[in-house]
Design a protein around this motif. Structure first.
Motif, PDB file in Angstrom:
ATOM      1  N   ARG A  21       0.829  -1.205  -0.102  1.00 16.29           N
ATOM      2  CA  ARG A  21       0.053   0.048  -0.047  1.00 16.29           C
ATOM      3  C   ARG A  21       0.930   1.311   0.073  1.00 16.29           C
ATOM      4  O   ARG A  21       0.456   2.203  -0.626  1.00 16.29           O
ATOM      5  CB  ARG A  21      -1.024   0.116   1.195  1.00 16.29           C
ATOM      6  CG  ARG A  21      -2.057  -0.673   0.914  1.00 16.29           C
ATOM      7  CD  ARG A  21      -3.155  -0.604   2.279  1.00 16.29           C
ATOM      8  NE  ARG A  21      -4.087  -1.782   2.213  1.00 16.29           N
ATOM      9  CZ  ARG A  21      -3.801  -2.788   3.013  1.00 16.29           C
ATOM     10  NH1 ARG A  21      -2.768  -2.835   3.787  1.00 16.29           N
ATOM     11  NH2 ARG A  21      -4.416  -3.857   3.059  1.00 16.29           N
ATOM     12  N   GLU A  22       1.800   1.252   0.842  1.00 17.36           N
ATOM     13  CA  GLU A  22       2.773   2.398   0.824  1.00 17.36           C
ATOM     14  C   GLU A  22       3.543   2.580  -0.613  1.00 17.36           C
ATOM     15  O   GLU A  22       3.467   3.659  -1.007  1.00 17.36           O
ATOM     16  CB  GLU A  22       3.641   2.266   1.976  1.00 17.36           C
ATOM     17  CG  GLU A  22       3.307   2.224   3.398  1.00 17.36           C
ATOM     18  CD  GLU A  22       4.052   1.695   4.418  1.00 17.36           C
ATOM     19  OE1 GLU A  22       5.553   1.243   4.020  1.00 17.36           O
ATOM     20  OE2 GLU A  22       3.846   1.708   5.568  1.00 17.36           O
ATOM     21  N   PHE A  23       3.858   1.605  -1.102  1.00 20.52           N
ATOM     22  CA  PHE A  23       4.464   1.733  -2.578  1.00 20.52           C
ATOM     23  C   PHE A  23       3.645   2.134  -3.590  1.00 20.52           C
ATOM     24  O   PHE A  23       3.906   3.113  -4.086  1.00 20.52           O
ATOM     25  CB  PHE A  23       5.311   0.511  -3.026  1.00 20.52           C
ATOM     26  CG  PHE A  23       6.108   0.549  -4.047  1.00 20.52           C
ATOM     27  CD1 PHE A  23       7.352   1.681  -4.340  1.00 20.52           C
ATOM     28  CD2 PHE A  23       5.823  -0.146  -5.238  1.00 20.52           C
ATOM     29  CE1 PHE A  23       7.864   1.819  -5.393  1.00 20.52           C
ATOM     30  CE2 PHE A  23       6.637  -0.207  -6.304  1.00 20.52           C
ATOM     31  CZ  PHE A  23       7.557   0.850  -6.528  1.00 20.52           C
ATOM     32  N   ILE A  27       3.625   5.656  -6.038  1.00 24.75           N
ATOM     33  CA  ILE A  27       3.659   5.384  -7.490  1.00 24.75           C
ATOM     34  C   ILE A  27       2.347   6.406  -7.968  1.00 24.75           C
ATOM     35  O   ILE A  27       2.762   7.402  -8.679  1.00 24.75           O
ATOM     36  CB  ILE A  27       3.131   3.992  -7.768  1.00 24.75           C
ATOM     37  CG1 ILE A  27       4.410   2.929  -7.720  1.00 24.75           C
ATOM     38  CG2 ILE A  27       2.721   4.026  -9.257  1.00 24.75           C
ATOM     39  CD1 ILE A  27       4.031   1.599  -8.003  1.00 24.75           C
ATOM     40  N   GLY A  28       1.395   6.404  -7.190  1.00 27.09           N
ATOM     41  CA  GLY A  28       0.172   7.191  -7.672  1.00 27.09           C
ATOM     42  C   GLY A  28       0.660   8.826  -7.350  1.00 27.09           C
ATOM     43  O   GLY A  28       0.312   9.751  -8.254  1.00 27.09           O
ATOM     44  N   ARG A  29       1.000   9.021  -6.121  1.00 28.15           N
ATOM     45  CA  ARG A  29       1.282  10.390  -5.780  1.00 28.15           C
ATOM     46  C   ARG A  29       2.422  11.019  -6.608  1.00 28.15           C
ATOM     47  O   ARG A  29       2.483  12.380  -7.035  1.00 28.15           O
ATOM     48  CB  ARG A  29       1.762  10.617  -4.556  1.00 28.15           C
ATOM     49  CG  ARG A  29       0.150  10.491  -3.686  1.00 28.15           C
ATOM     50  CD  ARG A  29       0.596  10.962  -1.949  1.00 28.15           C
ATOM     51  NE  ARG A  29       1.516  10.144  -1.461  1.00 28.15           N
ATOM     52  CZ  ARG A  29       1.393   8.774  -1.135  1.00 28.15           C
ATOM     53  NH1 ARG A  29       0.038   8.263  -0.954  1.00 28.15           N
ATOM     54  NH2 ARG A  29       2.414   8.477  -0.284  1.00 28.15           N
ATOM     55  N   GLY A 165       9.068   0.487   0.552  1.00 23.05           N
ATOM     56  CA  GLY A 165       8.633   1.249  -0.685  1.00 23.05           C
ATOM     57  C   GLY A 165       9.426   2.537  -1.156  1.00 23.05           C
ATOM     58  O   GLY A 165       9.492   2.909  -2.210  1.00 23.05           O
ATOM     59  N   ALA A 166       9.663   3.330   0.128  1.00 18.84           N
ATOM     60  CA  ALA A 166      10.182   4.781  -0.091  1.00 18.84           C
ATOM     61  C   ALA A 166      11.864   4.200  -0.605  1.00 18.84           C
ATOM     62  O   ALA A 166      12.259   5.176  -1.594  1.00 18.84           O
ATOM     63  CB  ALA A 166      10.503   5.164   1.326  1.00 18.84           C
ATOM     64  N   GLY A 167      12.590   3.274  -0.389  1.00 18.29           N
ATOM     65  CA  GLY A 167      13.772   3.066  -0.761  1.00 18.29           C
ATOM     66  C   GLY A 167      13.773   2.387  -2.169  1.00 18.29           C
ATOM     67  O   GLY A 167      14.486   2.941  -3.002  1.00 18.29           O
TER      68      GLY A 167
END
Length: 179
Positions: A21-23, A27-29, A165-167
């Motif tokens: 969900r975080e990743f 992607i979307g934002r 996901g941030a990485g």
């Protein structure tokens, strides 16, 4: 950027769905497009929901025998005749590849993407998103392959292991460009 994500269509627990969900939100934002297997179940659904809810585009690549479970409201949905064509289409439409947790199909897709990169058939960044240490064993095996001379290119040039996901997104944004 078109980001191909290979992952499971199985329902999984929070240690895998939370990082997905975080990743997906990143992607979307970020204004990116998710290119994925097109399924409306499991981790594939989690990814598609998250990308769509955060403003990203969805390009699904499904296969004839799974077409009944394909997402109905993707921006684009392609139905291929077989899994080989599906993998080829996913890679062809991607600027970068992220492999998330999954089973035999995901492992098959990951090894094919890495084999093609090893042979110079593409130069796209490839990330293994190592949620909850899922790919620790594979990472160890790849490190052994490198140490024992089985990889003709450095492992760092072949794949990046991201812990979250941030990485993964930071690596993709730094690495992706015209390919």
């Amino acid at each position: 950027m078109n980001i191909a994500v290979f992952c499971s269509a199985a329902d999984l627990d929070d240690r895998y769905t939370t990082p997905a969900r975080e990743f997906a939100g990143l992607i979307g934002r970020g204004g990116h497009t998710l290119v994925w297997g097109g399924s409306e179940s499991g981790l594939m659904k989690v990814m598609a929901d998250g990308v769509q809810e955060s403003g990203g585009r969805l390009v699904g690549i499904s296969v004839e025998f799974l077409a009944a479970s394909a997402r109905k409201n993707a921006d684009e949905m392609v139905i291929t005749k077989d899994l080989a064509e599906r993998k080829a289409q996913l890679l062809a439409r991607a600027d970068a590849v992220v492999v998330m947790v999954g089973g035999m199909g995901t492992l098959d897709e990951a090894t094919e993407i890495l084999e093609l990169k090893k042979h110079g058939m593409h130069g796209k960044p490839v990330v293994l998103l190592n949620a909850a240490g899922f790919y620790d064993g594979l990472k160890q095996q790849l490190q052994r392959m490198e140490a024992e001379g089985f990889l003709p290119i450095p492992l760092a040039d072949l794949v990046f292991f991201a812990e979250d996901g941030a990485g993964a997104m930071a690596y993709l944004e730094e690495s992706a460009g015209p390919r």
